[in-house]
Design an enzyme around this catalytic site. Structure first.
Site, PDB file in Angstrom:
ATOM      1  N   LEU A 287      -5.951   6.000  -6.812  1.00 17.33           N
ATOM      2  CA  LEU A 287      -5.651   7.109  -6.551  1.00 17.33           C
ATOM      3  C   LEU A 287      -6.144   7.910  -7.592  1.00 17.33           C
ATOM      4  CD1 LEU A 287      -3.070   7.806  -3.859  1.00 17.33           C
ATOM      5  CD2 LEU A 287      -5.487   7.120  -3.249  1.00 17.33           C
TER       6      LEU A 287
ATOM      7  N   GLY B 229      -3.108  -4.251   7.651  1.00 18.56           N
ATOM      8  CA  GLY B 229      -2.489  -2.713   8.689  1.00 18.56           C
ATOM      9  C   GLY B 229      -1.416  -3.521   9.537  1.00 18.56           C
TER      10      GLY B 229
ATOM     11  N   HIS C  63       4.340  -2.480  -2.048  1.00 16.76           N
ATOM     12  CA  HIS C  63       3.677  -3.373  -3.310  1.00 16.76           C
ATOM     13  C   HIS C  63       4.521  -4.655  -3.340  1.00 16.76           C
ATOM     14  CE1 HIS C  63       1.749  -4.798  -6.536  1.00 16.76           C
ATOM     15  NE2 HIS C  63       2.944  -5.679  -6.945  1.00 16.76           N
TER      16      HIS C  63
ATOM     17  N   ASP D 190       0.803   1.149  -9.668  1.00 15.89           N
ATOM     18  CA  ASP D 190       2.069   0.469  -8.828  1.00 15.89           C
ATOM     19  C   ASP D 190       2.939   0.614  -9.821  1.00 15.89           C
ATOM     20  OD1 ASP D 190       0.639  -0.969  -7.177  1.00 15.89           O
ATOM     21  OD2 ASP D 190       0.857  -2.694  -7.968  1.00 15.89           O
TER      22      ASP D 190
ATOM     23  N   ASN E  75       3.824   4.011  -1.541  1.00 14.38           N
ATOM     24  CA  ASN E  75       2.749   2.909  -1.477  1.00 14.38           C
ATOM     25  C   ASN E  75       3.415   1.706  -1.623  1.00 14.38           C
ATOM     26  OD1 ASN E  75       0.592   1.037  -1.923  1.00 14.38           O
ATOM     27  ND2 ASN E  75       1.333   0.273  -4.173  1.00 14.38           N
TER      28      ASN E  75
ATOM     29  N   ARG F 120      -7.237   0.768  -3.448  1.00 13.20           N
ATOM     30  CA  ARG F 120      -7.895   1.813  -4.151  1.00 13.20           C
ATOM     31  C   ARG F 120      -7.261   2.435  -4.959  1.00 13.20           C
ATOM     32  NH1 ARG F 120     -13.669   3.222  -2.838  1.00 13.20           N
ATOM     33  NH2 ARG F 120     -12.711   4.685  -4.449  1.00 13.20           N
TER      34      ARG F 120
HETATM   35  C1  GAR Z   1       1.156  -6.455   2.145  1.00 14.00           C
HETATM   36  O1  GAR Z   1       1.116  -6.766   1.487  1.00 14.00           O
HETATM   37  C2  GAR Z   1       1.030  -4.698   1.178  1.00 14.00           C
HETATM   38  O2  GAR Z   1       2.504  -4.787   0.158  1.00 14.00           O
HETATM   39  C3  GAR Z   1      -0.449  -5.286   0.130  1.00 14.00           C
HETATM   40  O3  GAR Z   1      -1.263  -4.962   0.988  1.00 14.00           O
HETATM   41  C4  GAR Z   1      -0.559  -6.264   1.838  1.00 14.00           C
HETATM   42  C5  GAR Z   1      -0.957  -4.663   2.711  1.00 14.00           C
HETATM   43  O4  GAR Z   1      -0.734  -6.050   4.187  1.00 14.00           O
HETATM   44  N1  GAR Z   1      -0.643  -4.327  -1.075  1.00 14.00           N
HETATM   45  C6  GAR Z   1      -0.598  -4.122  -2.143  1.00 14.00           C
HETATM   46  O5  GAR Z   1      -0.789  -5.392  -2.914  1.00 14.00           O
HETATM   47  C7  GAR Z   1      -0.991  -2.445  -2.638  1.00 14.00           C
HETATM   48  N2  GAR Z   1      -0.795  -3.145  -3.763  1.00 14.00           N
HETATM   49  P1  GAR Z   1      -1.167  -5.230   5.431  1.00 14.00           P
HETATM   50  O6  GAR Z   1      -2.774  -4.326   5.567  1.00 14.00           O
HETATM   51  O7  GAR Z   1      -1.660  -6.044   6.410  1.00 14.00           O
HETATM   52  O8  GAR Z   1       0.369  -3.984   5.560  1.00 14.00           O
END
Ligand code: GAR
Length: 209
Positions: free
Chosen positions: A94, A13, A110, A146, A108, A92
């Site tokens: 969607l 988070g 990424h 993505d 989102n 997840r």
């Molecule tokens: C982040 O690096 C985000 O970009 C990635 O998960 C991490 C979450 O960190 N998301 C993905 O890979 C989605 N495809 P966080 O919980 O500390 O925000």
């Protein structure tokens, strides 16, 4: 009236926290986080939301088909009258119903320069591919993984000494600023989508309106 943000997360988070701090500090003006929602009980992000007094909810996906689960999440977001849904480490995919319920109102983040390295472990993918630059992308969410129109990207050089962890750490720092900026642009309506392109209007032009 303040724009209402719903954040979906599955883990640590830190992006949620960065958005919450930006909202509190006025870097995303006229907005509030109406709810932080997770599919996982043990998501650290949910604890963080509670610590800063933001409504937090866990809806477990155990035993539910994707559509049935998404129906519950859509209902929770609609009940909170959310204007914008921000996926922040929400692991997840969607359903098309979810995307349709919030068409062009889901963002989102990424950790790569899309369309390179979609999916899991994007930082490791970039490193193993031998890329010299990676970064992060904030994009609108469509039915594909993505893949939706890109709002903002930030570039991060890859060093010879990088491991997936060190690279992820440097990208994460960029993610926090880039997500804030993208949410601000979208909530201020300072953009137009043309096909795959998101055209962003300068701040001044908006102020003069
Ligand atoms: C982040 O690096 C985000 O970009 C990635 O998960 C991490 C979450 O960190 N998301 C993905 O890979 C989605 N495809 P966080 O919980 O500390 O925000």
């Amino acid at each position: 009236m303040k724009k209402r943000i719903g954040v979906l997360l599955s883990g640590r988070g830190s992006n949620f926290e960065a958005l919450a701090e930006s909202v509190a500090a006025g870097r995303i003006p006229n907005s509030e986080i109406a709810i932080a929602l997770s599919n996982r009980e043990d998501a650290r992000g949910i604890e963080k939301a509670r610590e800063c007094g933001i409504e937090a909810r866990v809806i477990s996906s155990k035993g539910l088909e994707r559509e049935a689960y998404d129906k519950l999440v859509i209902a929770a977001l609609q009940e909170k009258r959310v204007d914008l849904v921000c996926l922040a480490g929400y692991m997840r995919l969607l359903s098309p119903q979810f995307v349709a319920a919030f068409r062009n109102r889901i963002l989102n983040i990424h950790p790569s320069l899309l369309p390179a390295f979609p999916g899991l472990e994007a930082q490791r993918q970039a490193l193993e591919h031998g890329a010299k630059f990676s970064g992060c992308t904030v994009h609108f969410v469509d039915e594909n993984l993505d893949a939706g129109p890109i709002v903002l990207q930030s570039c991060v050089p890859i060093e010879d000494s990088d491991t997936p962890e060190t690279l992820a750490e440097r990208i994460l720092r960029e993610e926090h600023c880039t997500y804030t900026e993208a949410v601000r642009i979208v909530l201020e309506g300072r953009y137009r989508i043309e096909g795959r392109r998101v055209l962003i209007f300068p701040e001044k032009a908006q102020e003069k309106k």
